[in-house]
Scaffold this motif. Structure first.
Motif, PDB file in Angstrom:
ATOM      1  N   ALA A   6      35.867  38.825  46.661  1.00  0.00           N
ATOM      2  CA  ALA A   6      36.367  37.608  46.013  1.00  0.00           C
ATOM      3  C   ALA A   6      36.261  37.730  44.498  1.00  0.00           C
ATOM      4  CB  ALA A   6      35.586  36.388  46.506  1.00  0.00           C
ATOM      5  N   TRP A   7      35.166  38.310  44.020  1.00  0.00           N
ATOM      6  CA  TRP A   7      35.005  38.507  42.579  1.00  0.00           C
ATOM      7  C   TRP A   7      36.107  39.413  42.031  1.00  0.00           C
ATOM      8  CZ3 TRP A   7      34.050  42.762  39.451  1.00  0.00           C
ATOM      9  CH2 TRP A   7      33.724  42.461  38.122  1.00  0.00           C
ATOM     10  N   ILE A   8      36.402  40.493  42.767  1.00  0.00           N
ATOM     11  CA  ILE A   8      37.470  41.405  42.338  1.00  0.00           C
ATOM     12  C   ILE A   8      38.817  40.682  42.331  1.00  0.00           C
ATOM     13  CG2 ILE A   8      38.792  43.458  43.020  1.00  0.00           C
ATOM     14  CD1 ILE A   8      36.152  44.657  44.016  1.00  0.00           C
ATOM     15  N   PHE A   9      39.052  39.849  43.342  1.00  0.00           N
ATOM     16  CA  PHE A   9      40.321  39.125  43.432  1.00  0.00           C
ATOM     17  C   PHE A   9      40.484  38.135  42.279  1.00  0.00           C
ATOM     18  CE2 PHE A   9      42.795  35.459  44.879  1.00  0.00           C
ATOM     19  CZ  PHE A   9      43.999  36.088  45.182  1.00  0.00           C
ATOM     20  N   PHE A  10      39.427  37.393  41.967  1.00  0.00           N
ATOM     21  CA  PHE A  10      39.521  36.369  40.926  1.00  0.00           C
ATOM     22  C   PHE A  10      39.402  36.942  39.515  1.00  0.00           C
ATOM     23  CE2 PHE A  10      38.212  33.591  44.521  1.00  0.00           C
ATOM     24  CZ  PHE A  10      39.363  32.828  44.548  1.00  0.00           C
ATOM     25  N   ASN A  11      38.932  38.159  39.398  1.00  0.00           N
ATOM     26  CA  ASN A  11      38.799  38.810  38.084  1.00  0.00           C
ATOM     27  C   ASN A  11      39.644  40.074  38.059  1.00  0.00           C
ATOM     28  OD1 ASN A  11      36.689  37.062  36.846  1.00  0.00           O
ATOM     29  ND2 ASN A  11      35.540  37.756  38.624  1.00  0.00           N
ATOM     30  N   LYS A  12      40.924  39.887  38.275  1.00  0.00           N
ATOM     31  CA  LYS A  12      41.845  41.031  38.314  1.00  0.00           C
ATOM     32  C   LYS A  12      41.806  41.776  36.990  1.00  0.00           C
ATOM     33  CE  LYS A  12      44.735  39.079  41.790  1.00  0.00           C
ATOM     34  NZ  LYS A  12      45.919  38.439  42.195  1.00  0.00           N
ATOM     35  N   GLY A  13      41.731  43.080  37.122  1.00  0.00           N
ATOM     36  CA  GLY A  13      41.693  43.922  35.930  1.00  0.00           C
ATOM     37  C   GLY A  13      40.287  44.175  35.423  1.00  0.00           C
ATOM     38  N   ALA A  14      39.300  43.470  35.931  1.00  0.00           N
ATOM     39  CA  ALA A  14      37.922  43.691  35.499  1.00  0.00           C
ATOM     40  C   ALA A  14      37.415  45.001  36.085  1.00  0.00           C
ATOM     41  CB  ALA A  14      37.030  42.536  35.946  1.00  0.00           C
TER      42      ALA A  14
END
Length: 155
Positions: A83-91
């Motif tokens: 979920a963190w990867i999904f909501f912070n795309k490009g991070a």
């Protein structure tokens, strides 16, 4: 109880029939629904005629709670990271972080068998017999741990 039987049987049977008749419903995710419908039918047919002992119900409840906590322990880190990867795309994220969360998710395959072996003497005895080819040392402890049922006529 009669209302549950009266409503539960046709609803679960209809769920199975609709799934069997329509090929487009035969998808992997729908098999969860089919599994629940079969479980519901079994419960409706057999569950109301036999009300198990209170001790056995507590043991099963305890096992189910542990299985739920094991599932959460295994999948919450992975789901949270995803979920963190999904909501912070490009991070940017490290491969170690992804590997650690994936490691926890794979550990779920261990939890249920460990719970079965740890909490069910009868299952543990049968597993020892299967793995080592010998009967359990204390046969009486195995037989006393089996679930006992008493027949009660439905009201």
């Amino acid at each position: 109880m009669f209302v549950f039987i009266l409503l539960g049987f046709p609803i679960n049977a209809l769920t199975l029939a609709v799934t069997a008749l329509h090929k487009k419903l035969r998808q992997l995710l729908n098999f969860i629904l089919v599994n629940l419908a079969v479980a519901g039918l079994v419960m409706v047919v057999f569950g109301f005629t036999q009300l198990s002992t209170q001790k056995a119900e507590k043991e099963v409840t305890r096992m189910c709670v542990l299985m739920v906590f094991g599932f959460l322990l295994a999948w919450v880190p992975y789901a949270s990271f995803a979920a963190w990867i999904f909501f912070n795309k490009g991070a940017a994220f490290s491969a170690q972080a992804m590997a650690a969360s994936a490691f926890f998710s794979k550990s779920s395959a261990l939890f249920n068998p460990l719970i079965y072996v740890g909490m069910n003497k009868q299952f543990r005895g049968c597993m020892m017999q299967t793995v080592f080819g010998k009967a359990p040392e204390d046969e009486t402890s195995v037989s006393t741990s089996k679930t006992e049922v008493s027949l009660v006529s439905p009201a």
